[in-house]
Design a protein around this motif. Structure first.
Motif, short mmCIF file in Angstrom:
data_model
loop_
_atom_site.label_atom_id
_atom_site.label_comp_id
_atom_site.label_asym_id
_atom_site.label_seq_id
_atom_site.Cartn_x
_atom_site.Cartn_y
_atom_site.Cartn_z
N THR A 237 0.67 -1.32 -0.07
CA THR A 237 -0.11 0.11 0.15
C THR A 237 0.73 1.25 -0.26
O THR A 237 0.26 2.50 -0.02
CB THR A 237 -0.99 0.07 1.31
N SER A 238 2.04 1.09 0.52
CA SER A 238 3.00 2.24 0.08
C SER A 238 4.41 1.93 -0.42
O SER A 238 4.77 0.59 -0.32
CB SER A 238 3.44 2.96 1.48
N TYR A 239 5.19 2.77 -1.10
CA TYR A 239 6.32 2.36 -1.32
C TYR A 239 7.56 3.10 -0.36
O TYR A 239 7.35 4.20 0.10
CB TYR A 239 6.69 3.34 -2.66
N TYR A 240 8.51 2.28 0.06
CA TYR A 240 9.43 2.54 1.02
C TYR A 240 10.77 2.71 0.25
O TYR A 240 11.75 1.82 0.14
CB TYR A 240 9.60 1.50 2.04
N PRO A 241 11.16 4.28 -0.04
CA PRO A 241 12.60 4.15 -0.72
C PRO A 241 13.49 3.62 0.12
O PRO A 241 14.77 3.47 -0.43
CB PRO A 241 12.22 5.62 -1.09
N TYR A 242 13.58 3.93 1.41
CA TYR A 242 14.86 3.75 2.42
C TYR A 242 14.36 2.70 3.52
O TYR A 242 13.59 2.82 4.23
CB TYR A 242 15.22 5.09 2.93
N LEU A 243 15.12 1.68 3.31
CA LEU A 243 15.05 0.45 4.21
C LEU A 243 16.23 0.23 5.22
O LEU A 243 17.13 0.23 4.59
CB LEU A 243 14.90 -0.70 3.54
N PHE A 244 15.88 0.11 6.34
CA PHE A 244 16.85 -0.28 7.53
C PHE A 244 16.82 -1.49 8.13
O PHE A 244 15.91 -1.97 8.45
CB PHE A 244 16.65 1.07 8.52
N VAL A 245 17.94 -2.30 8.18
CA VAL A 245 17.70 -3.62 8.59
C VAL A 245 19.05 -3.82 9.58
O VAL A 245 20.03 -3.46 9.49
CB VAL A 245 17.82 -4.82 7.43
N SER B 87 18.27 -13.97 3.60
CA SER B 87 17.64 -13.88 2.42
C SER B 87 16.12 -14.32 2.65
O SER B 87 15.10 -14.00 2.11
CB SER B 87 18.38 -14.82 1.39
N ARG B 88 15.96 -15.25 3.78
CA ARG B 88 14.49 -15.61 3.94
C ARG B 88 13.77 -14.62 4.66
O ARG B 88 12.35 -14.27 4.30
CB ARG B 88 14.80 -16.56 5.17
N PHE B 89 14.41 -13.52 5.43
CA PHE B 89 13.84 -12.44 5.99
C PHE B 89 13.36 -11.47 4.81
O PHE B 89 12.25 -10.86 4.76
CB PHE B 89 14.94 -11.62 6.98
N PHE B 90 14.18 -11.11 3.87
CA PHE B 90 13.82 -10.29 2.80
C PHE B 90 12.97 -10.92 1.83
O PHE B 90 11.95 -10.06 1.26
CB PHE B 90 15.32 -10.04 2.16
N GLY C 191 4.47 -7.83 -0.19
CA GLY C 191 4.36 -6.72 -1.02
C GLY C 191 5.35 -5.60 -1.24
O GLY C 191 5.21 -4.40 -1.88
N LEU C 192 6.58 -5.87 -0.48
CA LEU C 192 7.54 -4.67 -0.20
C LEU C 192 8.08 -4.65 -1.54
O LEU C 192 8.80 -5.77 -2.30
CB LEU C 192 8.69 -5.05 0.60
N GLN C 193 8.22 -3.52 -2.27
CA GLN C 193 9.12 -3.46 -3.60
C GLN C 193 10.57 -2.95 -3.10
O GLN C 193 10.94 -2.65 -2.10
CB GLN C 193 8.39 -2.30 -4.15
N SER C 194 11.34 -3.23 -4.30
CA SER C 194 12.90 -2.85 -3.76
C SER C 194 12.97 -1.37 -3.74
O SER C 194 12.47 -0.53 -4.45
CB SER C 194 13.77 -3.34 -5.34
N PRO C 195 13.66 -1.01 -2.63
CA PRO C 195 13.86 0.24 -2.07
C PRO C 195 14.97 0.91 -3.03
O PRO C 195 15.75 -0.07 -3.61
CB PRO C 195 14.23 0.12 -0.80
N LYS C 196 15.07 2.13 -2.81
CA LYS C 196 16.17 2.88 -3.28
C LYS C 196 17.65 2.54 -2.73
O LYS C 196 18.64 2.41 -3.53
CB LYS C 196 16.11 4.61 -3.61
N LEU C 197 17.42 2.58 -1.53
CA LEU C 197 18.70 2.54 -0.64
C LEU C 197 18.41 1.54 0.79
O LEU C 197 17.29 1.70 1.33
CB LEU C 197 19.30 3.83 0.01
N VAL C 198 19.07 0.52 0.83
CA VAL C 198 19.17 -0.35 2.18
C VAL C 198 20.46 0.33 2.94
O VAL C 198 21.51 0.47 2.72
CB VAL C 198 19.25 -1.83 1.82
N GLU D 181 18.37 -10.14 -3.44
CA GLU D 181 17.25 -9.80 -3.22
C GLU D 181 16.55 -8.55 -3.82
O GLU D 181 15.43 -8.51 -4.08
CB GLU D 181 16.67 -10.16 -1.86
N PHE D 182 17.47 -7.58 -3.96
CA PHE D 182 16.97 -6.17 -4.26
C PHE D 182 17.68 -5.66 -5.33
O PHE D 182 18.60 -4.96 -5.14
CB PHE D 182 16.94 -4.95 -3.14
N ILE D 183 17.35 -6.24 -6.76
CA ILE D 183 18.25 -5.85 -7.93
C ILE D 183 17.98 -4.17 -8.03
O ILE D 183 16.99 -3.84 -8.01
CB ILE D 183 17.82 -6.68 -9.09
N GLY D 184 19.18 -3.77 -8.29
CA GLY D 184 19.01 -2.27 -8.68
C GLY D 184 19.08 -1.59 -7.23
O GLY D 184 19.16 -0.20 -7.60
N THR D 185 19.17 -2.19 -6.14
CA THR D 185 19.17 -1.31 -4.88
C THR D 185 20.45 -0.90 -4.53
O THR D 185 21.46 -1.79 -4.39
CB THR D 185 18.33 -1.89 -4.04
#
Length: 388
Positions: free
Chosen positions: A158-166, A213-216, A223-230, A245-249
């Motif tokens: 329902t939202s796009y998350y450009p910045y992901l923290f893990v 990898s399992r977590f991602f 429904g999480l889309q690839s973010p711009k930055l992790v 798991e996040f090609i192009g991130t």
């Protein structure tokens, strides 16, 4: 609801007052009121009072049965009226069930806030005069399972998350009669509207490429889309999982952890100048300046063997640590490190320390999930909104 008028047996109440302490007096008064209230409810249901005759009678009285009602002052033993056909039902227990619910909710909140089950039982005993076992408190916490599970599985499309923290933290769990260490994986993010949000968690075995990898994959399945930055630390398995798991991130190495690694290799004696120059690098406002300041530092101290290890670390991880400079200036201070996630981990750790060893993996998931939900509703929704 119909207003019922009734009179209390004052002689019975007076006897309670004269011969008992104040706690017993209060309980006795409430029992008298509720018993009389239920009696009048039955009269209203029957459309006829005691010893009255009427063509409108719906049923006949059929004595009483005893039932306990738990309130904040303790357990009350009430006389519940009955009718022959069993259709009559008093509203007392439905009305006052919220007292039981409030007690249960309070107990759950105490557990979530880091109060041990032993302390919870002591508090409930003091408030209600009832003995509550530790196993009973533990069983109550299982009521959180469907709530936490629904939250942890909610859709993320329902939202796009450009910045992901893990990040991952370690806890102790009892498994097959042994105490083992397990990793708790937590992901947070910043939305396009500059709001922080906790996306999810997982409890797994040791931190490695497969577990990350399992977590991602779990986040992507929701429904999480690839973010711009992790943004994360430099764990090799984590880096590999991000790339797959996040090609192009892009990947941002935590700025704070990186500087600690560099400075940790610098001798304390006579190192004021190089420390100042390192600080200047990461205070630069343009990516051109940050690279220039780094080159100047490498030229100035490159031949000094005592700084060899520190400069090697700086050179190797530099580009991964300045990725935040490629994004809008207003958001850079929020995405250059995992500090916000570290603070969240500290809050989880504060609650987890009370437990020390979780009886199983599900109990760990339950408590950590409940803490994250609570934190999301309070701190993130109120204080963690980013200024635009």
């Amino acid at each position: 609801m119909t207003q019922l008028q009734f009179n209390l047996d004052i002689d019975v109440l007076k006897e309670s007052v004269m011969n008992s302490n104040i706690e017993v007096v209060v309980k006795s008064a409430i029992v008298l009121v509720l018993n009389e209230f239920m009696e009048k409810e039955r009269d209203e249901f029957l459309h006829v009072g005691t010893y009255e005759r009427s063509d409108e009678r719906r049923d006949y009285r059929n004595g009483y049965y005893e039932r306990e009602l738990t309130m904040s002052i303790g357990k009350l033993k009430l006389k519940v009226p009955r009718t022959r056909n069993g259709e009559f039902s008093t509203s007392v227990f439905e009305k006052y069930a919220r007292c039981d619910q409030a007690l249960v909710i309070s107990m759950l909140e105490m557990v979530i806030n880091g109060v041990s089950t032993r302390k919870v039982t002591n508090i409930v005993e003091q408030l209600c005069g009832e003995n509550i076992s530790k196993s009973f408190v533990s069983s109550l916490t299982q009521k959180l399972d469907p709530i936490v599970n629904d939250w942890a599985k909610r859709p993320l499309n329902t939202s796009y998350y450009p910045y992901l923290f893990v990040d991952a933290m370690y806890i102790k769990v009892r498994e097959h009669h042994r105490v083992v260490s397990k990793a708790v994986y937590i992901a947070t993010a910043i939305t396009e509207k500059n709001k922080r949000e906790i996306l999810g968690l997982s409890v797994d075995h040791t931190e490695n490429y497969e577990s990350w990898s399992r977590f991602f994959q779990q986040l992507k399945s929701r429904g999480l889309q690839s973010p711009k930055l992790v943004i994360s630390d430099a764990h090799q398995g984590l880096q590999k999982a991000i790339q797959r798991e996040f090609i192009g991130t892009a990947w941002q190495r935590c700025n704070v952890h990186f500087k600690r690694n560099v400075i940790g290799k610098i001798p304390k004696k006579d190192s004021a100048e190089i420390r100042t120059m390192i600080k200047r690098i990461f205070e630069a406002v343009t990516i051109e300046d940050i690279r220039q300041f780094k080159d100047e530092l490498m030229t100035r101290f490159g031949d000094e063997t005592k700084y060899e290890k520190a400069l090697a670390i700086l050179d190797e991880g530099f580009e991964d640590t300045i990725q935040y400079m490629n994004y809008p200036e207003k958001v850079r201070c929020h995405i250059r490190s995992t500090n916000s996630l570290e603070r969240l981990n500290q809050e989880v750790r504060r609650r987890e320390k009370v437990v020390r060893v979780f009886p199983n993996t599900q109990s760990a998931f339950r408590l950590v999930g409940a803490v994250l939900m609570q934190y999301q509703e309070s701190a993130y929704s109120v204080r963690k909104s980013l200024s635009k």
